[in-house]
Enzyme design. Structure first.
Site, PDB file in Angstrom:
ATOM      1  N   HIS A 109      20.529   5.123  19.801  1.00  0.00           N
ATOM      2  CA  HIS A 109      21.325   4.412  18.784  1.00  0.00           C
ATOM      3  C   HIS A 109      21.311   5.183  17.459  1.00  0.00           C
ATOM      4  CE1 HIS A 109      22.773   0.962  16.335  1.00  0.00           C
ATOM      5  NE2 HIS A 109      21.909   1.427  15.445  1.00  0.00           N
ATOM      6  N   GLU A 110      20.135   5.664  17.063  1.00  0.00           N
ATOM      7  CA  GLU A 110      20.059   6.428  15.804  1.00  0.00           C
ATOM      8  C   GLU A 110      20.880   7.712  15.914  1.00  0.00           C
ATOM      9  OE1 GLU A 110      19.139   4.784  13.442  1.00  0.00           O
ATOM     10  OE2 GLU A 110      18.056   3.241  14.555  1.00  0.00           O
ATOM     11  N   HIS A 117      28.542  10.405  11.648  1.00  0.00           N
ATOM     12  CA  HIS A 117      28.667  11.293  10.486  1.00  0.00           C
ATOM     13  C   HIS A 117      29.394  12.579  10.870  1.00  0.00           C
ATOM     14  CE1 HIS A 117      26.462   9.388   7.175  1.00  0.00           C
ATOM     15  NE2 HIS A 117      25.758   8.806   8.118  1.00  0.00           N
TER      16      HIS A 117
HETATM   17 ZN   LIG Z   1      21.943   1.324  13.400  1.00  0.00          ZN
END
Ligand SMILES: [Zn+2]
Length: 240
Positions: A109-110, A117
């Site tokens: 998820h990270e 980005h």
């Molecule tokens: Zn998050």
């Protein structure tokens, strides 16, 4: 707490709109309990690949040709986050060295945020741009409203509400950002073969539970905004 909202001192012993704040707080408590119990459950399920959160994150970044982002071990529980300023995926104690389905899900998820980005995902740009305004809004929005009510200046209270809504806007734009990061994570975990199909489904449960805390926070601040609007409008009407 905000005892000044009783329709300009009409002598109400209880501000009924405070119920909205209590409902918001309750939603946040329920969501937080749910994410904790779901995480705990899947933190015990070891993934078949045996890869740790750190290994999964490193591999996702490598496969996407991202070599200026590092994977870093940070202390704490559920303190995982992507830090775009320092170009680091920060994974907590329970994620970094664990090969549980929950740890792998959070690590991926990270990395989903990293991908946002790098792919120029618009909502995360809006979210980043809103950070300073949201900080101001959450700090001084409410005090301005209260001050406006105390000194009987409705326009000032209304300005306070507008300032406060910047913080609400931030929480709303956080929602697509979080859901999208989880979606990216689940697709990558399956496509790269880091998790089997049933493990991807288990990961989805972990990430959905985590997303629920953002939904609860957004709902809670909308309720708070609604409350302020009711108090200020009510006071306005009483003065006329
Ligand atoms: Zn998050």
């Amino acid at each position: 707490m905000y005892r000044y909202g009783y329709g300009y001192g009409r002598g109400y012993a209880f501000d009924a709109t405070y119920i909205l704040v209590l409902i918001g707080a309750l939603l946040c408590i329920i969501a937080s309990a749910m994410v904790k119990s779901t995480y705990k459950k899947y933190a015990k399920v070891r993934s078949m690949s045996g890869m740790t959160g750190a290994q999964v994150a490193t591999e996702i970044l490598r496969r996407n040709g991202i070599n200026d982002v590092s994977v870093v071990h940070v202390p704490g529980e559920l303190s995982d986050h992507y830090d775009p300023r320092h170009h680091s995926v920060n994974l907590s104690d329970s994620t970094f060295n664990s090969s549980s389905v929950a740890a792998v899900a959070v690590a991926a998820h990270e990395c989903g945020h990293v991908m946002q980005h790098y792919k120029g995902y618009i909502p995360i740009k809006i979210r980043s741009a809103l950070v300073p305004a949201a900080n101001i809004g959450s700090k001084i929005g409410l005090p301005i409203v209260i001050l406006g009510i105390i000194i009987g200046m409705t326009p000032l209270a209304k300005i306070g509400i507008i300032v406060f809504s910047l913080a609400v806007a931030f929480q709303l734009v956080t929602l697509p950002v979080e859901f999208d990061a989880s979606h990216r994570a689940l697709v990558m975990l399956g496509d790269y073969g880091f998790l089997a199909d049933d493990e991807v489904n288990q990961s989805r449960k972990v990430l959905n539970a985590a997303a629920l805390t953002y939904v609860a926070a957004a709902a809670s601040s909308i309720l708070q905004l609604l409350r302020l609007l009711m108090i200020v409008n009510n006071g306005d009407r009483n003065r006329r």
